[in-house]
Design a protein around this motif. Structure first.
Motif, PDB file in Angstrom:
ATOM      1  N   PRO A 198      98.016  62.035  61.004  1.00 23.71           N
ATOM      2  CA  PRO A 198      97.545  62.343  59.642  1.00 23.71           C
ATOM      3  C   PRO A 198      96.025  62.453  59.598  1.00 23.71           C
ATOM      4  O   PRO A 198      95.310  61.739  60.307  1.00 23.71           O
ATOM      5  CB  PRO A 198      98.037  61.136  58.825  1.00 23.71           C
ATOM      6  N   THR A 224      95.753  56.836  64.516  1.00 23.39           N
ATOM      7  CA  THR A 224      97.009  56.569  63.830  1.00 23.39           C
ATOM      8  C   THR A 224      97.972  57.744  63.981  1.00 23.39           C
ATOM      9  O   THR A 224      97.587  58.903  63.801  1.00 23.39           O
ATOM     10  CB  THR A 224      96.763  56.300  62.336  1.00 23.39           C
ATOM     11  N   LEU A 270     101.978  58.911  62.800  1.00 23.04           N
ATOM     12  CA  LEU A 270     103.141  58.611  61.970  1.00 23.04           C
ATOM     13  C   LEU A 270     104.399  59.163  62.620  1.00 23.04           C
ATOM     14  O   LEU A 270     104.478  60.366  62.894  1.00 23.04           O
ATOM     15  CB  LEU A 270     102.992  59.237  60.582  1.00 23.04           C
ATOM     16  N   SER A 285     104.934  56.354  54.162  1.00 25.71           N
ATOM     17  CA  SER A 285     103.979  56.777  53.143  1.00 25.71           C
ATOM     18  C   SER A 285     102.558  56.564  53.644  1.00 25.71           C
ATOM     19  O   SER A 285     102.240  55.539  54.257  1.00 25.71           O
ATOM     20  CB  SER A 285     104.200  55.970  51.857  1.00 25.71           C
ATOM     21  N   ASN A 286     101.712  57.550  53.367  1.00 21.72           N
ATOM     22  CA  ASN A 286     100.297  57.443  53.732  1.00 21.72           C
ATOM     23  C   ASN A 286      99.434  57.613  52.483  1.00 21.72           C
ATOM     24  O   ASN A 286      98.350  58.181  52.530  1.00 21.72           O
ATOM     25  CB  ASN A 286      99.943  58.508  54.780  1.00 21.72           C
ATOM     26  N   THR A 287      99.929  57.095  51.345  1.00 23.19           N
ATOM     27  CA  THR A 287      99.210  57.204  50.084  1.00 23.19           C
ATOM     28  C   THR A 287      98.158  56.107  49.974  1.00 23.19           C
ATOM     29  O   THR A 287      98.215  55.099  50.686  1.00 23.19           O
ATOM     30  CB  THR A 287     100.172  57.073  48.899  1.00 23.19           C
ATOM     31  N   THR A 305     102.239  50.515  54.566  1.00 26.07           N
ATOM     32  CA  THR A 305     102.322  51.729  55.377  1.00 26.07           C
ATOM     33  C   THR A 305     103.438  51.671  56.420  1.00 26.07           C
ATOM     34  O   THR A 305     103.749  52.688  57.033  1.00 26.07           O
ATOM     35  CB  THR A 305     100.990  52.006  56.089  1.00 26.07           C
ATOM     36  N   ARG A 306     104.029  50.495  56.611  1.00 25.37           N
ATOM     37  CA  ARG A 306     105.186  50.386  57.502  1.00 25.37           C
ATOM     38  C   ARG A 306     106.426  49.929  56.741  1.00 25.37           C
ATOM     39  O   ARG A 306     107.386  49.433  57.324  1.00 25.37           O
ATOM     40  CB  ARG A 306     104.897  49.419  58.660  1.00 25.37           C
ATOM     41  N   ARG A 336      94.394  62.097  56.617  1.00 21.00           N
ATOM     42  CA  ARG A 336      93.937  61.149  55.596  1.00 21.00           C
ATOM     43  C   ARG A 336      94.025  59.728  56.135  1.00 21.00           C
ATOM     44  O   ARG A 336      94.960  59.356  56.836  1.00 21.00           O
ATOM     45  CB  ARG A 336      94.789  61.267  54.333  1.00 21.00           C
ATOM     46  N   PHE A 337      93.027  58.892  55.788  1.00 20.69           N
ATOM     47  CA  PHE A 337      93.000  57.481  56.162  1.00 20.69           C
ATOM     48  C   PHE A 337      93.172  57.293  57.671  1.00 20.69           C
ATOM     49  O   PHE A 337      93.845  56.369  58.126  1.00 20.69           O
ATOM     50  CB  PHE A 337      94.091  56.702  55.412  1.00 20.69           C
ATOM     51  N   ASN A 338      92.562  58.163  58.428  1.00 24.59           N
ATOM     52  CA  ASN A 338      92.683  58.094  59.884  1.00 24.59           C
ATOM     53  C   ASN A 338      91.361  58.495  60.523  1.00 24.59           C
ATOM     54  O   ASN A 338      91.280  59.488  61.250  1.00 24.59           O
ATOM     55  CB  ASN A 338      93.812  59.028  60.350  1.00 24.59           C
ATOM     56  N   GLN A 395      98.287  52.179  51.513  1.00 28.02           N
ATOM     57  CA  GLN A 395      97.189  51.579  52.278  1.00 28.02           C
ATOM     58  C   GLN A 395      96.698  50.295  51.610  1.00 28.02           C
ATOM     59  O   GLN A 395      96.531  49.261  52.265  1.00 28.02           O
ATOM     60  CB  GLN A 395      96.032  52.583  52.388  1.00 28.02           C
TER      61      GLN A 395
END
Length: 293
Positions: free
Chosen positions: A202, A211, A213, A230-232, A241-242, A204-206, A236
């Motif tokens: 991803p 990371t 997924l 979810s990676n929202t 996220t898991r 986003r946020f990576n 986070q």
């Protein structure tokens, strides 16, 4: 009368759309999706490359139904083509690339700026205009602070105008969806096979790019599913996220939609996996299963 052959430059958009469909097929193949699903996108791409007139004409004349009526094009792929013609991009393709930006999609709606788009995505997990429209009708959108009845009504009208060509005329807002049992079975299959699944990276946020997924493509009772964690921002923020699993589903006669499956905390379903917003249906599902071992 049959459409007259179009000049070569007028067909370049057909090739542009076909290239994106081919990329969807390539990524689905890499991610171990079913051969049927991969072939459907490849066949649609091949058909568009051989179409003697711009596919946009079919879209302008008949909306998404005009695309759906074309050979090899079912409703779900018609929706993808319509989105590409409308926006130049595809949410399905972005997701498979790990490049999805739902907030940018939401900001295309009048009256939705960056702050509200972020709030809608964070609070409701909405990633598509179709899902936003559903939330505008089922009460979830009205529950967001600062969105009153008038604004919801205005958003309904804006979304109706934006999505009008993407759905058949007189199509109902309510869609069919897989059974609770099928959705929870996909959730179980995803979480039980994480080490064996292909992964996407991803954007986003990576920040380090480390990371990855896991992603699952599978089938249940004529439905095609894609599942991934979810990676929202909320996932986070709350360390889910898991735990939170977003499941996308589609069928030949049903465009794509999504749900989120989470672990319930507290109440009679404590510790069980439930579909967010469908807790009552999940309770009935578990009741029908009877007591556990």
């Amino acid at each position: 009368m049959a459409p007259q052959p179009a000049p070569e430059d007028a067909l370049s958009e057909n090739r542009f759309v076909a290239d994106k469909l081919d990329e969807v097929a390539r990524l689905l193949d890499q991610q171990n999706a079913s051969l049927f699903r991969v072939r459907a996108y490849r066949d649609a791409a091949s058909y568009l490359r051989g179409l003697p007139h711009p596919v946009r004409l079919d879209y302008q004349r008949g909306g998404k139904r005009g695309l759906d009526d074309l050979p090899t094009i079912g409703q779900s792929i018609a929706a993808t083509i319509a989105e590409i013609l409308d926006t130049g991009g595809s949410g399905v393709l972005d997701r498979l690339r790990g490049a999805a930006d739902p907030e940018q999609i939401l900001r295309t709606v009048p009256m939705i700026g960056p702050a509200l788009a972020r709030q809608i995505h964070e609070d409701l997990g909405i990633e598509t205009l179709e899902a936003l429209e559903a939330a505008a009708y089922d009460g979830r959108l009205a529950a967001i602070k600062g969105i009153g009845p008038r604004r919801v009504e205005s958003l309904r009208h804006s979304l109706a105008d934006m999505l009008a060509r993407r759905r058949p005329r007189h199509a109902p807002i309510d869609r069919q969806q897989p059974s609770v049992a099928d959705i929870l079975a996909v959730d179980q299959a995803y979480r039980s096979n994480l080490d064996r699944l292909p992964t996407i990276k991803p954007r986003r946020f990576n920040p380090t790019g480390d990371t990855r997924l896991p992603i699952l493509h599978t089938e249940q009772n004529d439905w095609q599913f894609t599942a991934l964690f979810s990676n929202t921002p909320n996932a986070q923020r709350f360390g889910k996220t898991r735990d939170w699993v977003v499941i996308y589903f589609e069928r030949a006669d049903q465009p794509e939609a999504q749900v989120t499956v989470v672990t319930e905390h507290g109440g009679p379903l404590d510790g069980k996996r439930v579909i967010r917003g469908q807790e009552k249906s999940c309770a009935l599902h578990y009741k029908d299963l009877g007591p556990g071992p």
